[in-house]
Design a protein around this motif. Structure first.
Motif, PDB file in Angstrom:
ATOM      1  N   TYR A 256      11.919 133.339  75.955  1.00  0.00           N
ATOM      2  CA  TYR A 256      12.631 134.243  74.883  1.00  0.00           C
ATOM      3  C   TYR A 256      13.502 133.899  74.356  1.00  0.00           C
ATOM      4  O   TYR A 256      14.466 133.185  73.175  1.00  0.00           O
ATOM      5  CB  TYR A 256      12.705 135.819  75.106  1.00  0.00           C
ATOM      6  CG  TYR A 256      12.237 136.660  73.512  1.00  0.00           C
ATOM      7  CD1 TYR A 256      12.504 136.220  72.376  1.00  0.00           C
ATOM      8  CD2 TYR A 256      11.817 137.841  73.541  1.00  0.00           C
ATOM      9  CE1 TYR A 256      12.527 137.125  71.100  1.00  0.00           C
ATOM     10  CE2 TYR A 256      12.156 138.465  72.574  1.00  0.00           C
ATOM     11  CZ  TYR A 256      12.393 137.597  70.722  1.00  0.00           C
ATOM     12  OH  TYR A 256      11.601 138.892  69.879  1.00  0.00           O
ATOM     13  N   LYS A 257      14.469 132.872  75.854  1.00  0.00           N
ATOM     14  CA  LYS A 257      16.073 132.838  75.337  1.00  0.00           C
ATOM     15  C   LYS A 257      16.025 131.448  75.618  1.00  0.00           C
ATOM     16  O   LYS A 257      16.585 131.308  74.483  1.00  0.00           O
ATOM     17  CB  LYS A 257      16.473 132.777  76.622  1.00  0.00           C
ATOM     18  CG  LYS A 257      18.148 132.207  76.932  1.00  0.00           C
ATOM     19  CD  LYS A 257      18.463 132.386  78.832  1.00  0.00           C
ATOM     20  CE  LYS A 257      20.485 132.117  78.272  1.00  0.00           C
ATOM     21  NZ  LYS A 257      20.444 132.418  79.777  1.00  0.00           N
ATOM     22  N   GLN A 258      14.900 130.782  74.792  1.00  0.00           N
ATOM     23  CA  GLN A 258      14.648 129.510  74.403  1.00  0.00           C
ATOM     24  C   GLN A 258      14.743 128.778  73.326  1.00  0.00           C
ATOM     25  O   GLN A 258      15.450 127.731  72.359  1.00  0.00           O
ATOM     26  CB  GLN A 258      13.321 128.271  74.695  1.00  0.00           C
ATOM     27  CG  GLN A 258      13.894 128.602  76.308  1.00  0.00           C
ATOM     28  CD  GLN A 258      11.682 127.186  76.969  1.00  0.00           C
ATOM     29  OE1 GLN A 258      11.216 127.986  77.295  1.00  0.00           O
ATOM     30  NE2 GLN A 258      12.232 126.644  76.280  1.00  0.00           N
ATOM     31  N   LEU A 259      14.334 130.749  72.452  1.00  0.00           N
ATOM     32  CA  LEU A 259      14.097 130.344  70.979  1.00  0.00           C
ATOM     33  C   LEU A 259      15.221 131.108  70.643  1.00  0.00           C
ATOM     34  O   LEU A 259      15.355 130.569  69.214  1.00  0.00           O
ATOM     35  CB  LEU A 259      12.875 131.069  70.550  1.00  0.00           C
ATOM     36  CG  LEU A 259      11.731 131.372  71.232  1.00  0.00           C
ATOM     37  CD1 LEU A 259      10.774 132.216  70.605  1.00  0.00           C
ATOM     38  CD2 LEU A 259      11.052 129.994  70.700  1.00  0.00           C
ATOM     39  N   ILE A 260      16.035 131.339  70.707  1.00  0.00           N
ATOM     40  CA  ILE A 260      17.124 132.126  70.298  1.00  0.00           C
ATOM     41  C   ILE A 260      17.802 131.341  69.479  1.00  0.00           C
ATOM     42  O   ILE A 260      18.085 131.547  67.933  1.00  0.00           O
ATOM     43  CB  ILE A 260      18.322 132.829  70.994  1.00  0.00           C
ATOM     44  CG1 ILE A 260      17.582 134.224  71.935  1.00  0.00           C
ATOM     45  CG2 ILE A 260      19.324 133.298  70.783  1.00  0.00           C
ATOM     46  CD1 ILE A 260      18.884 135.196  73.004  1.00  0.00           C
ATOM     47  N   PRO A 261      17.829 130.203  69.740  1.00  0.00           N
ATOM     48  CA  PRO A 261      19.455 129.197  68.761  1.00  0.00           C
ATOM     49  C   PRO A 261      18.605 128.618  67.738  1.00  0.00           C
ATOM     50  O   PRO A 261      18.922 128.463  66.817  1.00  0.00           O
ATOM     51  CB  PRO A 261      19.417 128.236  69.891  1.00  0.00           C
ATOM     52  CG  PRO A 261      19.450 128.461  71.752  1.00  0.00           C
ATOM     53  CD  PRO A 261      17.554 129.078  71.286  1.00  0.00           C
TER      54      PRO A 261
END
Length: 440
Positions: A256-261
């Motif tokens: 999920y962290k990969q998607l934040i940007p």
């Protein structure tokens, strides 16, 4: 028909094989031709009794078009015109317990199939509608697997479904063509590469609406958990069999962290409907959401909307899709039991389902096996195919758990999206909140 409105704010999950088993066919589209709910205590006699007066129907709506389509459909009802109370979805969600526990509850309540209905049934708050599942009852032709999904722990049915829909990553065909995207990504690394490319073009790769509808943050959590850990772990996690501090959940948040940007930074001010705006304006490229979102797309762009499934992360994990089911449940204390059952039978009828779906312009699928879907749009046919081909079916976070657990997800995931630096701390806080819910 008396209508009262409030303005909106600006299952158990089964395997695909189980769902298909025993379903009557309509062009292979009867994936969820049935009902959902469960829990003991639903056979308690209602305090109101079977009267001939008009029923009251409490419904939620996310935007006026879906509300108005239902109201127009109900005009065909041949019983006493019901009183319909319509409120915005978030208000409805907050007041649902009050509706069911009041001294004079609505006769019929339109809501979600799954664990929420099961929880209310376990408290003796839902009407036993088993007679609608026998003989010539409205649900008599529905599949045995979905009869089970609609049954309480004593084998009684307590939910009548009228539609279901799929979740996927929606986008505009013309925008993808403009950006030179000829094929949607099928694996995760290609998806991330696409997001990088779009961001480099000055386009927000992803839109979402977690402002007044924070539960939308759970859509990506659900799908990433399904892709990383599989449907069974997802169900078990939401049932409290594993803690949110489990390393497998941490792996989900790492993805999920990969998607934040890549998210539109305005998503914190958008509702689920408002997040459509940057998509249709080509300012954002993709939106993970339910097919219900089509009703929020300008009419002249509906045919331009397409979708693809969330890409595979681990090919060893069986495919899974979310296919939430909506319908109606009766209050155990319904003042007008006969009219409550008659109204639910009407709403579950093929003619009512077909008319409601057509008038709303939604991409929902009917649950009745007698509805002709051959004239449905190519996108809806594609949605049917998606659900027919997947290995596992789930509902959605709160439908597979509870509204109370959904609130813990709302808090944890919105906090995570604001600050993804402390996944361990986020999951510890989430688990503490979840433990309080499971102890209730």
């Amino acid at each position: 028909m008396t209508m009262r409105f409030s303005s909106p704010p600006s299952p158990t999950s089964l395997s695909r094989r189980a769902l298909l088993g025993g379903a009557a066919a309509f062009g292979g589209a009867t994936l969820l031709s049935g009902c959902i709910g469960t829990g003991p205590g639903t056979s308690a006699p209602p305090t109101g009794g079977p009267t001939g007066g008009p029923a009251t129907l409490q419904i939620a709506f996310s935007e006026p078009k879906t509300r108005d389509a239902l109201l127009e459909t109900i005009k065909d009802y041949d019983g006493p015109a019901p009183t319909v109370n319509a409120v915005a979805t978030e208000q409805f969600r907050a007041q649902l317990s009050t509706y069911l526990t009041s001294a004079n509850p609505p006769d019929v309540i339109g809501w979600l199939a799954g664990s929420v209905a099961r929880d209310y049934a376990s408290k003796g708050l839902l009407l036993d509608v088993s007679d609608l599942w026998t003989g010539d009852g409205a649900c008599a032709k529905y599949s045995e697997s979905l009869r089970a999904l609609c049954s309480d722990e004593n084998g009684k049915q307590i939910f009548v479904p009228t539609s279901y829909y799929w979740w996927s990553i929606f986008h505009k065909k013309s925008a993808f063509q403009k950006w030179g995207i000829t094929e949607p990504p099928k694996v995760w690394d290609d998806f991330i590469a696409l997001c990088d490319d779009l961001k480099g073009r000055g386009v927000y790769p992803l839109t979402n609406g977690i402002g007044s509808t924070p539960w939308m943050a759970s859509g990506w959590f659900d799908y990433l958990n399904l892709r990383v850990n599989g449907a069974q772990f997802h169900r078990d996690l939401l049932a409290g069999k594993f803690p949110f501090t489990d390393e497998r959940v941490a792996a989900v948040l790492e993805r999920y962290k990969q998607l934040i940007p890549y998210f539109d930074p305005n998503m914190r001010s958008y509702s689920v409907q408002e997040a459509v705006t940057p998509l249709v304006q080509d300012k954002a490229a993709m939106y993970l959401t339910g097919a219900f979102i089509v009703v929020s797309v300008p009419k002249d762009q509906v045919d331009d909307i397409d979708f693809f499934s969330v890409p595979t992360i681990d090919p060893a994990v069986p495919s899974a899709e979310e296919a939430p089911t909506d319908g109606y449940m009766g209050s155990a204390k319904a003042p007008n039991v006969d009219q409550a059952k008659k109204l639910m039978s009407f709403l579950a009828s093929p003619d009512a389902q077909q008319k409601n779906i057509q008038l709303s312009g939604s991409a929902n699928l009917p649950t009745s096996p007698d509805v002709d879907t051959s004239g449905f749009s190519p996108m809806v046919q594609k949605g049917i195919k998606l659900l027919n081909e997947t290995k596992e079916i789930t509902q959605f976070f709160n439908r597979d758990s509870s509204d109370a657990l959904q609130l813990t997800a709302d808090a944890a995931l919105t906090k995570f999206l604001d600050d993804p630096s402390d996944i361990k701390g986020t999951l510890e806080d989430w688990q503490k909140a979840a433990e309080r819910v499971f102890k209730q």
